[in-house]
Design a protein around this motif. Structure first.
Motif, PDB file in Angstrom:
ATOM      1  N   TYR A 210       0.836  -1.338   0.136  1.00  0.00           N
ATOM      2  CA  TYR A 210       0.127   0.051   0.018  1.00  0.00           C
ATOM      3  C   TYR A 210       0.620   1.218  -0.041  1.00  0.00           C
ATOM      4  O   TYR A 210       0.559   2.300  -0.757  1.00  0.00           O
ATOM      5  CB  TYR A 210      -0.985   0.008   1.265  1.00  0.00           C
ATOM      6  N   GLU A 211       1.925   1.225   0.707  1.00  0.00           N
ATOM      7  CA  GLU A 211       2.906   2.458   0.777  1.00  0.00           C
ATOM      8  C   GLU A 211       3.525   2.473  -0.679  1.00  0.00           C
ATOM      9  O   GLU A 211       3.577   3.725  -1.071  1.00  0.00           O
ATOM     10  CB  GLU A 211       4.180   2.027   1.628  1.00  0.00           C
ATOM     11  N   VAL A 212       3.790   1.509  -1.338  1.00  0.00           N
ATOM     12  CA  VAL A 212       4.289   1.598  -2.971  1.00  0.00           C
ATOM     13  C   VAL A 212       2.870   2.155  -3.734  1.00  0.00           C
ATOM     14  O   VAL A 212       3.291   3.066  -4.546  1.00  0.00           O
ATOM     15  CB  VAL A 212       4.905   0.099  -3.422  1.00  0.00           C
TER      16      VAL A 212
ATOM     17  N   ARG B  22      -6.129  -1.156  18.246  1.00  0.00           N
ATOM     18  CA  ARG B  22      -7.078  -0.134  18.222  1.00  0.00           C
ATOM     19  C   ARG B  22      -8.309  -0.636  17.768  1.00  0.00           C
ATOM     20  O   ARG B  22      -8.949   0.337  16.972  1.00  0.00           O
ATOM     21  CB  ARG B  22      -6.589   1.329  17.805  1.00  0.00           C
ATOM     22  N   LYS B  23      -8.850  -1.484  17.949  1.00  0.00           N
ATOM     23  CA  LYS B  23      -9.965  -2.142  17.299  1.00  0.00           C
ATOM     24  C   LYS B  23     -11.086  -2.499  18.542  1.00  0.00           C
ATOM     25  O   LYS B  23     -10.462  -2.898  19.527  1.00  0.00           O
ATOM     26  CB  LYS B  23      -9.637  -3.608  16.595  1.00  0.00           C
ATOM     27  N   ASP B  24     -12.204  -2.250  18.106  1.00  0.00           N
ATOM     28  CA  ASP B  24     -13.486  -2.537  19.064  1.00  0.00           C
ATOM     29  C   ASP B  24     -13.749  -3.858  18.842  1.00  0.00           C
ATOM     30  O   ASP B  24     -13.719  -4.614  17.871  1.00  0.00           O
ATOM     31  CB  ASP B  24     -14.600  -1.608  18.607  1.00  0.00           C
TER      32      ASP B  24
ATOM     33  N   GLY C 264      16.602  -1.327  15.310  1.00  0.00           N
ATOM     34  CA  GLY C 264      15.827  -1.390  14.047  1.00  0.00           C
ATOM     35  C   GLY C 264      16.216  -2.495  13.010  1.00  0.00           C
ATOM     36  O   GLY C 264      17.453  -3.146  13.045  1.00  0.00           O
ATOM     37  N   SER C 265      15.227  -2.981  12.310  1.00  0.00           N
ATOM     38  CA  SER C 265      15.539  -4.139  11.583  1.00  0.00           C
ATOM     39  C   SER C 265      14.661  -4.101  10.162  1.00  0.00           C
ATOM     40  O   SER C 265      13.283  -3.537  10.210  1.00  0.00           O
ATOM     41  CB  SER C 265      15.040  -5.328  12.131  1.00  0.00           C
ATOM     42  N   VAL C 266      15.220  -4.393   9.047  1.00  0.00           N
ATOM     43  CA  VAL C 266      14.647  -4.208   7.723  1.00  0.00           C
ATOM     44  C   VAL C 266      15.254  -5.381   7.040  1.00  0.00           C
ATOM     45  O   VAL C 266      16.198  -6.015   7.039  1.00  0.00           O
ATOM     46  CB  VAL C 266      14.805  -2.942   7.037  1.00  0.00           C
TER      47      VAL C 266
HETATM   48  P1  NDP Z   1      -0.342  -2.637   8.517  1.00  0.00           P
HETATM   49  O1  NDP Z   1      -0.782  -1.330   8.022  1.00  0.00           O
HETATM   50  O2  NDP Z   1      -1.289  -3.868   7.872  1.00  0.00           O
HETATM   51  O3  NDP Z   1      -0.600  -2.875  10.222  1.00  0.00           O
HETATM   52  C1  NDP Z   1      -0.025  -1.616  10.983  1.00  0.00           C
HETATM   53  C2  NDP Z   1      -1.085  -1.954  11.977  1.00  0.00           C
HETATM   54  O4  NDP Z   1      -0.822  -0.717  13.028  1.00  0.00           O
HETATM   55  C3  NDP Z   1      -2.462  -1.639  11.782  1.00  0.00           C
HETATM   56  O5  NDP Z   1      -3.147  -2.732  12.324  1.00  0.00           O
HETATM   57  C4  NDP Z   1      -2.892  -0.495  12.528  1.00  0.00           C
HETATM   58  O6  NDP Z   1      -4.218  -0.429  13.074  1.00  0.00           O
HETATM   59  C5  NDP Z   1      -1.927  -0.542  13.742  1.00  0.00           C
HETATM   60  N1  NDP Z   1      -1.701   0.729  14.462  1.00  0.00           N
HETATM   61  C6  NDP Z   1      -1.213   1.978  13.712  1.00  0.00           C
HETATM   62  N2  NDP Z   1      -1.189   2.913  14.708  1.00  0.00           N
HETATM   63  C7  NDP Z   1      -1.540   2.555  15.903  1.00  0.00           C
HETATM   64  C8  NDP Z   1      -1.858   3.068  16.995  1.00  0.00           C
HETATM   65  N3  NDP Z   1      -1.299   4.187  17.358  1.00  0.00           N
HETATM   66  N4  NDP Z   1      -2.088   2.060  18.160  1.00  0.00           N
HETATM   67  C9  NDP Z   1      -2.401   0.883  17.917  1.00  0.00           C
HETATM   68  N5  NDP Z   1      -2.059   0.287  16.501  1.00  0.00           N
HETATM   69  C10 NDP Z   1      -1.951   1.029  15.677  1.00  0.00           C
HETATM   70  O7  NDP Z   1       0.973  -3.014   8.013  1.00  0.00           O
HETATM   71  P2  NDP Z   1       1.961  -4.415   8.222  1.00  0.00           P
HETATM   72  O8  NDP Z   1       1.294  -5.227   9.330  1.00  0.00           O
HETATM   73  O9  NDP Z   1       2.036  -4.991   6.893  1.00  0.00           O
HETATM   74  O10 NDP Z   1       3.521  -3.696   8.710  1.00  0.00           O
HETATM   75  C11 NDP Z   1       3.430  -3.022   9.696  1.00  0.00           C
HETATM   76  C12 NDP Z   1       4.667  -1.962   9.772  1.00  0.00           C
HETATM   77  O11 NDP Z   1       5.757  -2.761   9.432  1.00  0.00           O
HETATM   78  C13 NDP Z   1       4.455  -1.008   8.608  1.00  0.00           C
HETATM   79  O12 NDP Z   1       5.031   0.335   8.938  1.00  0.00           O
HETATM   80  C14 NDP Z   1       5.043  -1.365   7.439  1.00  0.00           C
HETATM   81  O13 NDP Z   1       5.687  -0.585   6.671  1.00  0.00           O
HETATM   82  C15 NDP Z   1       6.399  -2.243   8.285  1.00  0.00           C
HETATM   83  N6  NDP Z   1       7.165  -3.337   7.643  1.00  0.00           N
HETATM   84  C16 NDP Z   1       8.477  -3.282   7.805  1.00  0.00           C
HETATM   85  C17 NDP Z   1       9.139  -4.394   7.309  1.00  0.00           C
HETATM   86  C18 NDP Z   1      10.699  -4.226   7.564  1.00  0.00           C
HETATM   87  O14 NDP Z   1      11.426  -5.197   7.066  1.00  0.00           O
HETATM   88  N7  NDP Z   1      11.039  -3.225   8.548  1.00  0.00           N
HETATM   89  C19 NDP Z   1       8.610  -5.460   6.442  1.00  0.00           C
HETATM   90  C20 NDP Z   1       7.108  -5.486   6.274  1.00  0.00           C
HETATM   91  C21 NDP Z   1       6.616  -4.370   6.877  1.00  0.00           C
HETATM   92  P3  NDP Z   1      -5.386  -0.009  12.175  1.00  0.00           P
HETATM   93  O15 NDP Z   1      -5.797  -1.430  11.569  1.00  0.00           O
HETATM   94  O16 NDP Z   1      -6.646   0.348  12.975  1.00  0.00           O
HETATM   95  O17 NDP Z   1      -5.004   0.752  11.132  1.00  0.00           O
END
Ligand code: NDP
Ligand code: ZN
Length: 374
Positions: free
Chosen positions: A42-44, A207-209, A300-302
């Motif tokens: 989605y970011e892409v 942050r889900k109900d 941090g890890s990527v």
């Molecule tokens: P998603 O967007 O599916 O998940 C992010 C989750 O975080 C969502 O469920 C969101 O809730 C929740 N969230 C955001 N803000 C809050 C908050 N303030 N309090 C509680 N929950 C919160 O992404 P992914 O699971 O695919 O990936 C997670 C993160 O990791 C992303 O930032 C992604 O870019 C990163 N990532 C990093 C990688 C790496 O190698 N470092 C590899 C893959 C992903 P809600 O559903 O309500 O929006």
């Protein structure tokens, strides 16, 4: 052949025609079975992360794939063997560099790699791909249907390896782990932490109900759901317990700092989220003191390397079917590509009335596109 491409920032993914790629020497031709969709896609799509190879305005998406070797092309792989491709490759015009030679492309700095389906190289959402055999990790045939989960699981294998490494100078015996985020990465990680018995108590913050299928999954895993609207991260030690490990998968930048307060003495926080720029105030003196006086670490890890993919295949074998079926909420063929990307499609109005073409009903956890039926 058919592929799924997007012009980042300017539309939703759609099906395009591309020539079937020809494997170069050392490369195999792979027929793609399934490709997963995650937050990075989605970011892409939005144009906030990554982008097409130079000279192209469209990017073929997909970095979480499983396929079957179609033409081994004298690489030593076998026709019919199931494989999962790793994501990073040397930049165009280069064969390798020190990070790839060491088998650690995940540690390469920006500029020393491209990522298929994310930045600078076309991805795996196509009927066929080619790849050097060294980037194709064999997976048992009976795991192939879930093979697109190996890449995201490998992300956590790496992050946890690095987190443990920061604690390797003393006898660290973690009991409690907190996962921040209930997206696909957070849920898969909570599942790994409960399935491996590495932690006695696992918590997952979202942050889900209630009622919500995501909370049901967390509780069925035996983990505790924490609502960030009721209990901010820094208050979790008082409300629950201090955490030996915090795994951040929200991309919410304040969590990086609040994690330090959520840690037990000698604990470690692994940060995975990829936030945009955001300036806000923190008490730097307090956080600095906490890190020092309580021997805390933040890492941090990527990305991940081949060894993490191999570990992830072992982990996948341990995850129960009910869990995989609950997390993967939809697998769609090319005729229903928009359903595989509900968060992108939700922003496109349907004929004239302003309502979304596909509602993002908040119950989608993880989707995949199927190119070849399994
Ligand atoms: P998603 O967007 O599916 O998940 C992010 C989750 O975080 C969502 O469920 C969101 O809730 C929740 N969230 C955001 N803000 C809050 C908050 N303030 N309090 C509680 N929950 C919160 O992404 P992914 O699971 O695919 O990936 C997670 C993160 O990791 C992303 O930032 C992604 O870019 C990163 N990532 C990093 C990688 C790496 O190698 N470092 C590899 C893959 C992903 P809600 O559903 O309500 O929006
Ligand atoms: Zn991913």
């Amino acid at each position: 052949m058919k592929a799924i491409a997007v012009q980042p920032g300017a539309g939703v993914p759609d099906v395009v025609e591309r020539p079937v790629p020809e494997p170069a020497p050392g490369e195999a031709l792979v027929r793609i079975l399934r490709v997963g969709v995650d937050g990075t896609d989605y970011e892409v799509i939005e144009g906030s992360h990554g982008g097409p190879p130079s000279g192209d305005d469209r990017l073929v998406l997909g970095h979480e794939a499983v396929g079957v070797v179609d033409d081994p092309n004298e690489t030593g792989l076998e026709a019919g063997q199931h494989v999962v491709p790793t994501v990073r490759r040397p930049p165009p015009g280069t064969e390798t560099n020190e990070y790839f030679e060491r088998g650690e492309p995940d540690m390469a700095p920006e500029g020393a790699y491209v990522e298929r389906g994310i930045v600078g190289a076309h991805g795996f959402m196509a009927e066929y791909i080619t790849s050097p055999a060294e980037y194709l990790v064999p997976i048992p045939a009976d795991l192939a249907e879930w093979g697109f989960l190996v890449e995201p699981l490998s992300i956590t294998e790496k992050a946890v390896e690095h987190a443990r490494a920061t604690r390797s100078a003393f006898d660290w015996q973690p009991d409690s782990a907190l996962v921040l985020g209930t997206g696909s990465l957070g849920l898969l990680t909570a599942a790994m932490f409960t399935a491996t018995d590495d932690f006695e108590r696992v918590y997952c913050l979202g942050r889900k109900d209630r009622p919500h299928p995501v909370i049901d999954v967390i509780e069925r895993l035996g983990a505790t759901y924490i609502d960030s609207r009721e209990t901010p991260v820094a208050e979790i030690p008082a409300a629950y317990e201090p955490m030996d490990l915090v795994y951040e998968a929200t991309g919410y930048a304040k969590h990086a700092f609040e994690s330090i307060d959520a840690l037990a003495p000698n604990g470690v926080a692994a940060l995975l989220g990829v936030p945009g720029d955001w300036a806000f105030e923190v008490d730097g003196g307090h956080l600095h003191r906490e890190l020092v006086l309580s021997n805390k670490a933040v890492v941090g890890s990527v990305n991940s390397n081949r060894a993490h993919f191999e570990a992830a295949i072992d982990t996948l074998e341990d995850l129960p079917d009910w869990l995989l079926e609950a997390i993967v909420t939809g697998i769609y063929g090319l005729e229903a590509v928009d359903r595989a990307f509900p968060k992108a499609a939700a922003r496109v109005p349907a004929a004239g009335d302003g309502s979304a073409a596909i509602p993002d009903d908040d119950t989608t956890i993880k989707t995949a596109v199927e190119f070849t039926a399994i």
